[in-house]
Design an enzyme around this catalytic site. Structure first.
Site, PDB file in Angstrom:
ATOM      1  N   ASP A 242       0.826  -1.210   0.000  1.00 57.68           N
ATOM      2  CA  ASP A 242       0.000   0.000   0.000  1.00 57.68           C
ATOM      3  C   ASP A 242       0.862   1.263   0.000  1.00 57.68           C
ATOM      4  O   ASP A 242       0.393   2.335   0.385  1.00 57.68           O
ATOM      5  CB  ASP A 242      -0.917   0.015   1.226  1.00 57.68           C
ATOM      6  N   ASP A 395      -7.868  -6.773  13.667  1.00 57.49           N
ATOM      7  CA  ASP A 395      -7.501  -8.091  14.188  1.00 57.49           C
ATOM      8  C   ASP A 395      -8.411  -8.511  15.338  1.00 57.49           C
ATOM      9  O   ASP A 395      -8.886  -9.644  15.402  1.00 57.49           O
ATOM     10  CB  ASP A 395      -6.028  -8.101  14.621  1.00 57.49           C
TER      11      ASP A 395
END
Length: 665
Positions: A242, A395
């Site tokens: 990214d 997460d």
């Protein structure tokens, strides 16, 4: 008859001593001796006075140099975007007002102390004993604080003490659970492995390396993933880049191409529109058509360098256990002894992995996914809704949703993956802000789903009260409120003074318990205790921003990496660099202009960026507040309260002036 002289003779000629005292000279001798003694005494006093007078300029010069150094540090400070709007933040305003009132109160207490007035409350005082208007006002203040302020402060402090004891009990129970696991030698076991001679017996594994502008670590992370022991036709490595730096994109793509030329099954992916941060990156990668051919996915952040046997030690735990959705490995830190900041972080994270993760895995089959160094069953991800971009803790989000769907987790404490700890306070503070604001965002979003889920009431209670409220909300709340607000406040309102066991015995005991998983860190016990209280302002601010959905709750800053590697990583890197000429010749045909630019950049002289000082105003304001309260406690001879406030104030001062950890580049 009195002799006019006295003669003393010693027999040996070699040792003859003659002393003669005449009556006429005796008084003169004694007078001279007295005069000499008086002069010597006067000179001694003058020398001592001179030394004392020289001591004051030395102190003044030292203070002057310190103030000049602080002023230069403030003048050269790079406060950054996150510090520009501090004056508009409620917590900072509250601390400044509290500090101003405390300084004013300290001035009044100084006057009362030197006037020898009683600094404590007097239930009744005779108006005839009042010594002027100021004395009368001070006595009225004593009455007001005892009747109206002290009861409310006592109630708030008692609430915080109760929360403190509940959280301490939770830590103690976790410690007992870890001790039980150690004594019984309980470890997750692999029921059956894979046939090494038959590659088809190995499941298809996808390895994902999400990264964003990771210039310092991209080579070692890609190299470690490409060297994993797993059949080459049963593994695919995705480098999910990214990065916004175009040159860095070229470098990463070329690194991927070089490993592909060596026969590694690896691909490079770059998103044109970077939305959702890491969650968006992972979601985009999982949407590829070929993912359906894979059964498991291993996630390794850019600074994580697993050993070659990582997959061999984690993936077999899924075999024969269709209800297991996650296998999490432990983090190990290559730079844990780099500076004081990394040592203190290591204490916290050792307790997290050794105690929290291990106990929750064994007794509950659930724990928070650490975001990396773990292997997921792709079916578990899909049934749980996949990666969502709604919080900054993707997460924890996927772990909670998978737990609500009935999936079980396994934590393997013996499998360690090397990574880095933030070495600067700026990087650590931003990391902690994300880690403590995200759970509060997630709690708001997940609470209805938890209440409606089909899991047992015990698991619901564990998620709501222990996992979210106690460990993510109550801990930063009482830590900041009790030790940074109530404790200095009680120095000016002694009727609500906290007992010694609250500010000394219990915190020290809990710190010893936290430091047990890292026994080599015992010399840093007191710095750890002080630093944890210092970080409470950051954690409290993050918790409030996440709970009330403030703007800073959605901030995502990639943790700064330094690129430190283990010795094996450095050797592997040196071996690859020895073949750089061959790689360059092969790549020139693919992108000659890109490689030419890369070579020119490498040949150009490297100018080391200047390290910038930062000033953290909330920490500085709290430092002066605690030091003001310490001065007030000194007037009343509070004993251990004074020492705690003094050292806690100094720790806030060191952090506020960016004197802990490395400075940022």
């Amino acid at each position: 008859m009195a002799p006019s002289s006295v003669v003393v003779t010693i027999g040996k000629s070699s040792n003859i001593s003659l002393v003669e005292l005449n009556d006429s000279d005796t008084s003169v001798f004694l007078e001279k001796q007295k005069t000499a003694s008086t002069k010597q005494f006067s000179w001694t006093l003058l020398l001592k006075a001179h030394r004392i007078l020289c001591f004051f300029p030395w102190i003044a010069m030292g203070l002057s140099k310190t103030l000049v150094s602080i002023r230069k540090r403030i003048a050269l400070a790079d406060n950054g975007r996150d510090e520009v709007q501090y004056k508009e933040r409620l917590i900072y305003k509250f601390i400044r007002v509290f500090l101003a009132i405390s300084i004013l109160g300290l001035c009044v207490e100084f006057i009362a102390y030197y006037q020898k007035w009683d600094l404590n409350f007097i239930h009744e005082f005779n108006p005839s004993e009042v010594k002027g208007l100021f004395h009368w006002s001070y006595m009225c203040w004593l009455s007001f604080r005892a009747e109206y302020l002290a009861p409310s402060i006592k109630m708030l402090s008692q609430l915080c003490v109760v929360l403190f004891m509940i959280q301490s009990t939770d830590r103690f129970i976790l410690g007992l659970g870890c001790l039980y696991i150690k004594l019984r030698n309980i470890k997750p076991k692999i029921d059956e492995g894979y046939d090494i001679e038959d590659d088809s017996s190995f499941p298809m594994v996808l390895v994902q390396i999400p990264m964003c502008n990771e210039r310092e670590v991209y080579q070692q992370s890609i190299a470690s993933a490409c060297q994993l022991d797993w059949p080459k036709d049963r593994i695919l490595i995705q480098v999910l880049d990214d990065s916004s730096d175009e040159l860095l994109q070229i470098l990463i793509r070329n690194e991927v191409n070089s490993w592909r030329d060596k026969g590694v099954n690896i691909i490079y992916r770059h998103r044109l529109i970077r939305t959702g941060y890491k969650a968006g990156n992972l979601h985009s990668a999982m949407s590829c058509d070929y993912v359906k051919n894979y059964e498991f996915v291993a996630i390794l952040d850019a600074d994580f360098t697993p050993n070659p046997d990582f997959l061999m030690l984690t993936v077999p735990h899924f075999k024969g256990k269709p209800d297991v959705g996650l296998v999490q490995a432990r983090w190990s830190f290559v730079n844990k002894d780099e500076n004081l900041l990394t040592r203190l972080q290591n204490i916290n994270l050792c307790f997290h992995f050794e105690v929290e993760q291990q106990v929750n895995s064994h007794f509950l089959s659930f724990f928070g996914f650490n975001g990396t160094a773990g292997v997921w069953r792709i079916k578990a991800l899909e049934e749980s809704g996949g990666w969502l971009e709604r919080t900054t803790v993707e997460d924890m989000d996927i772990a909670v949703r998978a737990h609500l769907c009935g999936w079980k987790f396994i934590y393997v404490n013996d499998v360690k993956v090397l990574c880095e700890l933030p070495e600067s306070y700026e990087a650590y503070k931003k990391q902690q802000h994300r880690w403590h604001s995200g759970p509060m965002q997630l709690f708001r979003l997940c609470l209805p789903a938890i209440l409606k889920s089909k899991i047992s009431k015990w698991k619901k209670a564990n998620l709501i009260f222990l996992f979210f409220l106690l460990r993510k909300l109550i801990l930063p709340f009482y830590s900041f409120t009790l030790f940074c607000v109530i404790l200095p406040l009680t120095m000016f309102i002694p009727e609500a003074e906290l007992p010694l066991w609250v500010i000394c015995y219990v915190p020290v005991t809990m710190s010893i318990l936290n430091i047990l998983p890292a026994p080599k860190a015992f010399p840093f016990l007191m710095p750890y205790l002080l630093f944890e209280n210092t970080m409470s302002v950051t954690k409290f601010n993050a918790m409030v921003s996440g709970l009330f959905q403030l703007g800073s709750a959605y901030e995502w800053v990639v943790t700064k990496k330094t690129g430190r590697s283990s010795e094996s990583d450095l050797l592997a890197f040196a071996e690859r660099e020895s073949k750089s000429d061959e790689k360059i010749q092969r790549r020139v045909s693919e992108s000659g202009l890109e490689m030419l630019g890369k070579l020119k950049e490498q040949e150009a002289p490297v100018v080391a960026p200047k390290k910038k000082n930062r000033i953290y105003r909330k920490e500085l304001a709290l430092a002066f507040l605690l030091l003001t309260a310490a001065t007030r406690s000194l007037l009343s001879a509070h004993g251990i309260h004074f020492y705690f406030l003094l050292f806690q104030g100094l720790s806030f001062l060191a952090v506020g002036l960016d004197l802990i950890g490395e400075q940022v580049e």
